[in-house]
Design an enzyme around this catalytic site. Structure first.
Site, PDB file in Angstrom:
ATOM      1  N   ARG A  93     -26.743  53.065  43.289  1.00  0.00           N
ATOM      2  CA  ARG A  93     -26.753  52.469  44.616  1.00  0.00           C
ATOM      3  C   ARG A  93     -26.483  53.501  45.712  1.00  0.00           C
ATOM      4  NH1 ARG A  93     -23.744  47.784  42.226  1.00  0.00           N
ATOM      5  NH2 ARG A  93     -21.836  48.784  42.938  1.00  0.00           N
ATOM      6  N   ASP A 111     -24.280  58.696  35.139  1.00  0.00           N
ATOM      7  CA  ASP A 111     -25.307  57.876  34.508  1.00  0.00           C
ATOM      8  C   ASP A 111     -26.484  57.675  35.453  1.00  0.00           C
ATOM      9  OD1 ASP A 111     -26.126  55.871  32.339  1.00  0.00           O
ATOM     10  OD2 ASP A 111     -26.191  54.636  34.141  1.00  0.00           O
ATOM     11  N   TYR A 150     -34.037  54.653  39.220  1.00  0.00           N
ATOM     12  CA  TYR A 150     -33.031  54.276  40.211  1.00  0.00           C
ATOM     13  C   TYR A 150     -33.437  54.725  41.609  1.00  0.00           C
ATOM     14  CZ  TYR A 150     -29.769  53.003  36.448  1.00  0.00           C
ATOM     15  OH  TYR A 150     -29.155  52.410  35.363  1.00  0.00           O
TER      16      TYR A 150
END
Length: 302
Positions: free
Chosen positions: A23, A52, A57
């Site tokens: 995020r 990670d 993403y």
């Protein structure tokens, strides 16, 4: 300082808590290379040395942002461990050839994903590569051969999976000459299916420590605060263990499991990350663990 945890007897050692920057682009504190570097340094100050990632993403942008942050302080590369994942293909402006969201576990896709991740991250090797989701078209022989070749070439250190069932793990493990070192699964006080699905039992039998995604229920512990008996139990136990609130308590609950899980934390707040890291110093008493399970699920164990 956060302790360290071996994922497997023949696998890597990670920090017991891992930070996931998925995020990072959503928060002003981490959406620039400079801000993200500050967060990486905060992690290291807490003993969180493992990070990670997944190629998808941030719609394929986070790995490159992380690489830009590391380029500002290249010496940090020797102090961290990187986990990344591949196999999901999103519909995205970054991938105009994708007409539909799908999985791709072909040798060509895995190799291309790894090469791109290395370039974006600015590293020569990732410590662990995970297949992100089970693929109904997975050819176990092809996948195993590709992963073994990438390990032999020094581009990845170890291999694992994410969101796999026991039988899916067994299939791939049967074709590999190297061990699977982890399965990254969803588990939290708000999502307890893994406690009874057999996955944790299989991982413990194979001496594989699970990595845990969404250990705070996807943030629901904060966005939709628990009510009633659940809220009262969270508050009472957090106070008993000297923790700042339900977040670190939920992490401590996970750390009590004998499969030795490695939770992945996604907060972009340095202060909240420090609060969560305090969970590593707590060993929850047995009856407290079951009291929290009962409060979360609304029922006593059978």
């Amino acid at each position: 300082m956060v302790a360290r945890q071996a994922l497997h007897p023949n696998g890597p050692t990670l920090s017991r808590l891992v930070w996931g920057p998925w995020r990072a682009l959503d928060a002003p504190e981490t959406r620039t290379p400079q801000g993200l570097l500050r967060m990486i340094e905060t992690c290291l100050d807490l003993g969180i040395t493992s990070f990670d990632h997944a190629d998808i993403y941030g719609h394929y942008a986070i790995e490159a942002l992380f690489g830009e942050a590391l380029a500002l302080a290249p010496a940090l590369k020797s102090r961290i461990e990187i986990v990344t994942k591949c196999g999901i293909a999103l519909i995205s402006p970054a991938r105009p050839g994708h007409r539909v969201k799908h999985y791709d576990s072909s040798a060509a896709h895995i190799r291309a994903s790894v090469e791109r991740s290395l370039a974006n991250l600015g590293v020569e090797r990732v410590d662990v590569l995970l297949l992100h989701r089970p693929d109904p078209l997975l050819d176990a022989d092809e996948v195993a051969a590709t992963m073994e070749a990438l390990v032999a070439e020094g581009k990845i250190g170890h291999v694992g999976v994410s969101n796999y069932t026991v039988e899916q793990m067994r299939l791939l493990a049967a074709r590999l000459s190297i061990p699977l070192v982890t399965n990254q699964i969803e588990l939290s006080v708000l999502q307890t299916e893994a406690l009874t699905s057999g996955v944790l039992d299989h991982l413990q039998a194979q001496r594989m420590a699970p990595m845990i995604w969404s250990p705070l229920g996807g943030g629901r512990l904060f966005s939709s605060p628990p009510q009633g008996a659940f809220a009262q139990t969270l508050a009472a136990l957090a106070d008993r263990y000297g923790l700042s609130g339900p977040g670190p308590l939920a992490v401590a609950w996970l750390l009590r499991l004998p499969s030795k899980p490695v939770p992945v934390l996604g907060t972009t707040s340095a202060a909240r990350l420090a609060d969560l890291a305090a969970a590593d110093g707590v060993r929850m008493e047995l009856q407290d663990w079951f009291a929290l399970l009962e409060a979360a699920t609304g029922r006593a164990v059978p």
